[in-house]
Design a protein around this motif. Structure first.
Motif, PDB file in Angstrom:
ATOM      1  N   MET A  19       0.850  -1.138   0.064  1.00  0.00           N
ATOM      2  CA  MET A  19       0.013  -0.029  -0.025  1.00  0.00           C
ATOM      3  C   MET A  19       0.754   1.249   0.061  1.00  0.00           C
ATOM      4  O   MET A  19       0.675   2.303  -0.649  1.00  0.00           O
ATOM      5  CB  MET A  19      -1.013  -0.097   1.045  1.00  0.00           C
ATOM      6  N   ALA A  20       1.973   1.144   0.802  1.00  0.00           N
ATOM      7  CA  ALA A  20       2.958   2.252   0.647  1.00  0.00           C
ATOM      8  C   ALA A  20       3.594   2.583  -0.685  1.00  0.00           C
ATOM      9  O   ALA A  20       3.406   3.607  -1.262  1.00  0.00           O
ATOM     10  CB  ALA A  20       4.115   2.196   1.559  1.00  0.00           C
ATOM     11  N   LEU A  28       0.719   4.372  -2.746  1.00  0.00           N
ATOM     12  CA  LEU A  28       0.502   5.832  -2.314  1.00  0.00           C
ATOM     13  C   LEU A  28       1.853   6.439  -2.841  1.00  0.00           C
ATOM     14  O   LEU A  28       1.558   7.726  -3.404  1.00  0.00           O
ATOM     15  CB  LEU A  28       0.718   5.952  -0.889  1.00  0.00           C
ATOM     16  N   ASP A  29       2.965   5.849  -3.231  1.00  0.00           N
ATOM     17  CA  ASP A  29       4.024   6.482  -3.791  1.00  0.00           C
ATOM     18  C   ASP A  29       4.168   6.483  -5.366  1.00  0.00           C
ATOM     19  O   ASP A  29       5.097   6.745  -6.002  1.00  0.00           O
ATOM     20  CB  ASP A  29       5.511   6.198  -3.490  1.00  0.00           C
TER      21      ASP A  29
END
Lengths: 286, 317
Positions: free
Chosen positions: A137-138, A141-142
């Motif tokens: 998920m990180a 997001l990036d």
């Protein structure tokens, strides 16, 4: 990399595993030997890893801009340590310190000793899939389009947290995650079907909303490489991907194969010699 | 005794919500997670302004802790939120392995701590959380006293790199600290200086300690009140400096007397000096249903109880 080359690396990794476990007279050879081919295929073929100009891996904690791998069933640390060492994350001779005092190669993987390649402690089962989801998920997001891989055991599927994560992943469409279950059918107390029958894990994950793939020959390098390609193709379409990998516990050493007996037992001197006699030394022992 | 007045009462969890809203605007790495208690955690404003940085985890706290650890690996600053009981006891092993031992920059933010969530009773109250969290190596443990301090603490922990347990609550309590305060992790806050007894209070008990100080003052006893908002790392210097002056101590917390702030202070005292200490804490029991005020009364956590403890401590000097 050619299949044959990968197989040669796997042979050395198996030597490392039995030697490490013998060296400290403890550890988990069975599952390590069974998952050797997968980890070699991932680290030497499938994963896109950050490297220096001379092809040495560059490790940073975030894993931004590269594929990352999580070992949830941390007890098979010998195979991961060998693959990380042989891939260049840390000096190969350090394998001799496995499970010994003041070593970075703890019995179960940890970040506490700053071993390159390891991003989280694992060993208490059932937690790795959740962690892998967070990293995936990180990355989303990036805007980082690399993959997150996570390996679990089949006995580990008995942990409740796994099913929390299994529900969460499709709900949030974490489709940059490719997870594996090592279906070797064995756990400490005996065959998984006898200890606590997981029944049809494929049907379960499908019902939870995952894309499910089977690799029925999980110790056949060609089958794994093909299966990994297929898994990658299934990713990115709104669903997390689960690969059920059928392996033989203890694969590669005849007297360790197919039994839970070698889940967490170290070979003695004679058994070590017998095991090494079946595994070609291809990259030089540490 | 320095005078403290208030014009408004608010819940500390709303201070957390306000802090999160500000963090959402200031720090793009902050991500909020919640296990089906968004309203209780006062996250509505954060979610409205940052829908992409909120992750609803459903009623799955173990997974929430793991996902938070993963987000931290990926460079995010995850704030994992739920009730204190479910944020600690339910997921102790997940916090231990994936957060504390792995030293991940996860902020575990827990509302409804202690007895004062009230009517839900003991299944939802927790009086052991400070003990569990402070025993984890590398974990920072914070229990602010009012709305403003909780807001400031929320903002401060985002700047700190490492695992944090931030504990707050549901009942409305007076707002008596400054709205522009800078929160310093690990630095005790001198509420009011005194000479006869040191009262070390945390969380909701700080206001009770102030009230106790006023009652004692009316009886000619000078109490020093210190707000220990950070249980770990403990400001040992402030504690020792205070008891060097007063010669005795009272600890006050909404927690089991076993393993909480009182025991942390006792360890400092026994190692460094010989002064008597009295505990104001729950006497090794679970809570029960009731209004917050009724529970504080029944379990001995009011200003009156602090006054009695102070007198006992002074008598033992």
């Amino acid at each position: 990399m050619e299949i044959e080359q990968l197989e040669r690396i796997a042979s050395q990794v198996r030597r490392d595993i039995v030697r490490m476990v013998h060296g400290c007279q403890s550890g988990h050879p069975g599952g390590s030997l069974g998952c050797t081919d997968l980890l070699v295929a991932l680290y030497f073929h499938q994963m896109e890893l950050k490297e220096s100009d001379d092809s040495q891996p560059i490790f940073d904690m975030s894993g931004a801009g590269e594929d990352v791998f999580f070992l949830s069933n941390g007890h098979i640390s010998p195979v991961w340590y060998s693959v990380l060492g042989r891939r260049g994350y840390f000096p190969v001779p350090e394998m001799a310190t496995f499970r010994k005092l003041n070593s970075r190669l703890q019995g179960h993987p940890t970040t506490h000793e700053d071993l390159p390649g390891v991003r989280i402690a694992s060993g208490s089962l059932g937690q790795g899939l959740s962690v892998a989801l967070g990293v995936a998920m990180a990355k989303k997001l990036d805007g980082d389009d690399h993959f997150v891989y996570c390996l679990m055991g089949d006995g580990e599927q008995q942990e409740g947290q796994v099913w929390e994560a299994a529900t969460f992943a499709p709900h949030h469409q974490v489709d940059n995650l490719i997870a594996f279950i090592d279906l070797n059918g064995q756990q400490i107390d005996g065959p998984t079907v006898k200890v606590m029958n997981n029944r049809d894990l494929g049907a379960k994950y499908e019902a939870f909303g995952w894309e499910v793939l089977h690799i029925t020959h999980g110790n056949d390098m060609a089958a794994i490489v093909k299966g990994l390609q297929e898994a990658k193709g299934k990713a990115g379409h709104g669903k997390p991907v689960m690969v059920l990998l059928e392996t033989g516990m203890g694969y590669g050493v005849d007297f360790m194969m197919g039994s839970h007996k070698w889940h967490g037992v170290a070979p003695n001197d004679e058994q070590l010699a017998a095991a090494l006699g079946q595994l070609e030394e291809t990259m030089g022992d540490y | 005794m320095k005078k403290y007045t208030f014009t408004e009462k608010k819940d500390t969890r709303s201070g957390f919500g306000a802090g999160m809203q500000q963090l959402g605007q200031q720090n793009e790495n902050v991500v909020a997670l919640c296990a089906d208690l968004v309203g209780s955690l006062k996250l509505d404003a954060f979610i409205k302004e940052n829908p992409d940085r909120f992750i609803q985890c459903g009623i799955s706290e173990a997974n929430m802790i793991g996902v938070s650890a993963g987000l931290a690996i990926g460079g995010k600053i995850p704030f994992a939120t739920t009730f204190a009981n479910f944020a600690t006891g339910r997921v102790y092993d997940q916090i231990r392995q994936s957060v504390a031992y792995s030293h991940k920059n996860v902020k575990i933010c827990a509302s409804h701590a202690g007895l004062t969530l009230g009517e839900d009773g003991a299944t939802h109250q927790i009086l052991e959380d400070l003990g569990m969290m402070k025993m984890l190596p590398g974990m920072t443990v914070i229990n602010p006293c009012d709305y403003n301090q909780t807001k400031a603490a929320t903002i401060a922990i985002a700047e700190y790199d490492g695992p944090v347990y931030l504990r707050f609550g549901r009942p409305v309590v007076p707002i008596f600290t400054a709205d522009d305060q800078k929160f310093e992790i690990g630095k005790a806050w001198m509420v009011s200086e005194g000479t006869d007894v040191s009262i070390f209070a945390t969380g909701h008990l700080v206001w009770e300690a102030i009230q106790a100080g006023e009652i004692l003052e009316a009886e000619g006893i000078s109490a020093e009140v210190v707000n220990i908002h950070t249980i770990k790392p403990l400001d040992e210097e402030a504690i020792l400096k205070s008891v060097a002056k007063t010669g005795c101590a009272v600890s006050a917390e909404e927690h089991n007397r076993l393993g909480g702030l009182g025991d942390s202070i006792a360890q400092v005292l026994v190692k460094n000096t010989l002064v008597p200490q009295e505990y104001v804490a729950v006497d090794d029991s679970f809570g029960e249903s009731g209004t917050p005020a009724q529970l504080m009364e029944k379990y001995g956590l009011t200003a009156k109880d602090i006054v009695a403890a102070a007198k006992r401590a002074i008598a033992r000097k």
